[in-house]
Design a protein around this motif. Structure first.
Motif, PDB file in Angstrom:
ATOM      1  N   LYS A   1       0.839  -1.208   0.000  1.00 27.88           N
ATOM      2  CA  LYS A   1       0.000   0.000   0.000  1.00 27.88           C
ATOM      3  C   LYS A   1       0.871   1.253   0.000  1.00 27.88           C
ATOM      4  O   LYS A   1       0.569   2.227  -0.692  1.00 27.88           O
ATOM      5  N   GLU A   2       1.944   1.220   0.829  1.00 23.37           N
ATOM      6  CA  GLU A   2       2.867   2.354   0.851  1.00 23.37           C
ATOM      7  C   GLU A   2       3.476   2.572  -0.536  1.00 23.37           C
ATOM      8  O   GLU A   2       3.586   3.702  -1.012  1.00 23.37           O
ATOM      9  N   LYS A   3       3.873   1.480  -1.155  1.00 20.80           N
ATOM     10  CA  LYS A   3       4.496   1.553  -2.471  1.00 20.80           C
ATOM     11  C   LYS A   3       3.535   2.161  -3.493  1.00 20.80           C
ATOM     12  O   LYS A   3       3.904   3.066  -4.265  1.00 20.80           O
ATOM     13  N   LYS A   4       2.280   1.679  -3.497  1.00 20.58           N
ATOM     14  CA  LYS A   4       1.275   2.215  -4.423  1.00 20.58           C
ATOM     15  C   LYS A   4       1.004   3.689  -4.123  1.00 20.58           C
ATOM     16  O   LYS A   4       0.836   4.508  -5.037  1.00 20.58           O
ATOM     17  N   ALA A   5       0.963   4.022  -2.811  1.00 20.18           N
ATOM     18  CA  ALA A   5       0.713   5.422  -2.431  1.00 20.18           C
ATOM     19  C   ALA A   5       1.856   6.308  -2.917  1.00 20.18           C
ATOM     20  O   ALA A   5       1.628   7.406  -3.428  1.00 20.18           O
ATOM     21  N   ILE A   6       3.095   5.807  -2.763  1.00 20.53           N
ATOM     22  CA  ILE A   6       4.243   6.594  -3.229  1.00 20.53           C
ATOM     23  C   ILE A   6       4.173   6.777  -4.751  1.00 20.53           C
ATOM     24  O   ILE A   6       4.427   7.874  -5.268  1.00 20.53           O
ATOM     25  N   GLN A   7       3.793   5.715  -5.436  1.00 24.74           N
ATOM     26  CA  GLN A   7       3.674   5.800  -6.895  1.00 24.74           C
ATOM     27  C   GLN A   7       2.598   6.825  -7.276  1.00 24.74           C
ATOM     28  O   GLN A   7       2.806   7.664  -8.159  1.00 24.74           O
ATOM     29  N   SER A   8       1.470   6.774  -6.556  1.00 22.58           N
ATOM     30  CA  SER A   8       0.389   7.737  -6.825  1.00 22.58           C
ATOM     31  C   SER A   8       0.826   9.156  -6.492  1.00 22.58           C
ATOM     32  O   SER A   8       0.499  10.109  -7.208  1.00 22.58           O
TER      33      SER A   8
ATOM     34  N   THR B   1      -4.046  16.518  -4.377  1.00 27.39           N
ATOM     35  CA  THR B   1      -4.085  15.058  -4.514  1.00 27.39           C
ATOM     36  C   THR B   1      -2.901  14.434  -3.790  1.00 27.39           C
ATOM     37  O   THR B   1      -3.049  13.401  -3.117  1.00 27.39           O
ATOM     38  N   VAL B   2      -1.736  15.047  -3.873  1.00 21.35           N
ATOM     39  CA  VAL B   2      -0.543  14.543  -3.165  1.00 21.35           C
ATOM     40  C   VAL B   2      -0.826  14.510  -1.670  1.00 21.35           C
ATOM     41  O   VAL B   2      -0.564  13.502  -0.993  1.00 21.35           O
ATOM     42  N   GLN B   3      -1.390  15.596  -1.114  1.00 19.02           N
ATOM     43  CA  GLN B   3      -1.680  15.664   0.324  1.00 19.02           C
ATOM     44  C   GLN B   3      -2.733  14.628   0.719  1.00 19.02           C
ATOM     45  O   GLN B   3      -2.621  13.972   1.750  1.00 19.02           O
ATOM     46  N   ARG B   4      -3.763  14.483  -0.120  1.00 20.32           N
ATOM     47  CA  ARG B   4      -4.826  13.532   0.185  1.00 20.32           C
ATOM     48  C   ARG B   4      -4.286  12.098   0.190  1.00 20.32           C
ATOM     49  O   ARG B   4      -4.553  11.329   1.109  1.00 20.32           O
ATOM     50  N   ILE B   5      -3.512  11.747  -0.833  1.00 23.12           N
ATOM     51  CA  ILE B   5      -2.948  10.387  -0.917  1.00 23.12           C
ATOM     52  C   ILE B   5      -2.010  10.140   0.266  1.00 23.12           C
ATOM     53  O   ILE B   5      -2.031   9.076   0.879  1.00 23.12           O
TER      54      ILE B   5
ATOM     55  N   LYS C   1      -2.114  11.529   3.293  1.00 24.11           N
ATOM     56  CA  LYS C   1      -2.881  11.385   4.536  1.00 24.11           C
ATOM     57  C   LYS C   1      -3.707  10.106   4.550  1.00 24.11           C
ATOM     58  O   LYS C   1      -3.731   9.391   5.559  1.00 24.11           O
ATOM     59  N   GLU C   2      -4.397   9.808   3.478  1.00 24.65           N
ATOM     60  CA  GLU C   2      -5.347   8.705   3.472  1.00 24.65           C
ATOM     61  C   GLU C   2      -4.697   7.348   3.218  1.00 24.65           C
ATOM     62  O   GLU C   2      -5.133   6.341   3.780  1.00 24.65           O
ATOM     63  N   GLU C   3      -3.710   7.293   2.384  1.00 25.65           N
ATOM     64  CA  GLU C   3      -3.167   5.995   1.995  1.00 25.65           C
ATOM     65  C   GLU C   3      -1.787   5.725   2.614  1.00 25.65           C
ATOM     66  O   GLU C   3      -1.601   4.748   3.325  1.00 25.65           O
ATOM     67  N   TYR C   4      -0.851   6.629   2.314  1.00 29.37           N
ATOM     68  CA  TYR C   4       0.515   6.367   2.755  1.00 29.37           C
ATOM     69  C   TYR C   4       0.637   6.394   4.277  1.00 29.37           C
ATOM     70  O   TYR C   4       1.194   5.489   4.874  1.00 29.37           O
ATOM     71  N   LYS C   5       0.133   7.428   4.901  1.00 28.06           N
ATOM     72  CA  LYS C   5       0.277   7.584   6.343  1.00 28.06           C
ATOM     73  C   LYS C   5      -0.427   6.454   7.086  1.00 28.06           C
ATOM     74  O   LYS C   5       0.091   5.938   8.081  1.00 28.06           O
ATOM     75  N   THR C   6      -1.594   6.029   6.634  1.00 23.64           N
ATOM     76  CA  THR C   6      -2.320   4.932   7.278  1.00 23.64           C
ATOM     77  C   THR C   6      -1.490   3.644   7.229  1.00 23.64           C
ATOM     78  O   THR C   6      -1.326   2.955   8.238  1.00 23.64           O
TER      79      THR C   6
END
Length: 189
Positions: free
Chosen positions: A40-47, A59-63, A65-70
């Motif tokens: 998930k971290e990897k996909k979030a970083i890619q996004s 979008t960077v901030q949202r991704i 907060k919602e994906e990478y940080k979680t």
């Protein structure tokens, strides 16, 4: 800035290190979850990289907060559990080591006590082996000193004390012959 391949390699190295850390901790089941979180971290970083390339900061901030940080927070929780489990295992190993040390100490004390008892038993028999024959020789010498020329020492052992017994017996025999000769002379023989 790092390329996606560099990030992917770091994630793989991190994943390998993590697998080594949790091996034998009882947390192996959680390893699957951490692997999923890493993906998930990897996909979030890619996004994030894709959104950053377009200049879409929202979008960077949202991704983030919602994906990478979680996913990252879940991994931190997991690593905290790994750390706690490692500390528990270290504590258990320390307790086992202390228990083993006490067992070795007790065994050492018992061994020393057994050696002391064995030494005392050997000493008793050694003293007895010397005292008994020596007392026999002393008894005969006292009887000879009192005038009992028939007294003879029993030779118990063939050692130095046995030689003393032989010498005392030889002396007693000479005294007996001398007394016999003196007796014949006194009778006029």
């Amino acid at each position: 800035s790092q390329s996606l391949e560099d990030i992917d390699q770091k994630i793989k190295n991190h994943n390998k290190d993590l697998a080594e850390v949790i091996d034998g901790t009882g947390l192996e089941e959680d390893y699957d979850n951490i692997a999923k979180n890493i993906e998930k971290e990897k996909k979030a970083i890619q996004s994030i990289l894709e959104a950053a390339a377009t200049g879409d900061v929202t979008t960077v901030q949202r991704i983030y907060k919602e994906e990478y940080k979680t996913a990252a927070d879940n991994n931190v929780e997991f690593l905290e559990r790994v750390n706690e489990e490692s500390e528990n295992q270290a504590l258990q190993m320390q307790k086992q080591s202390e228990k083993d040390s006490k067992s070795v100490l007790i065994a050492g004390i018992l061994l020393i006590l057994a050696l002391i008892i064995l030494t005392a038993i050997i000493e008793v028999f050694t003293i007895r082996a010397i005292r008994v024959p020596l007392e026999e020789v002393v008894r005969v010498v006292k009887r000879l000193a009192e005038g009992d020329i028939s007294a003879r020492a029993e030779k118990i052992y063939h050692d130095e004390i046995g030689e003393v017994a032989d010498a005392v017996n030889a002396l007693a025999e000479k005294n007996t012959r001398a007394a016999g000769i003196a007796h014949k002379i006194s009778e006029g023989d």
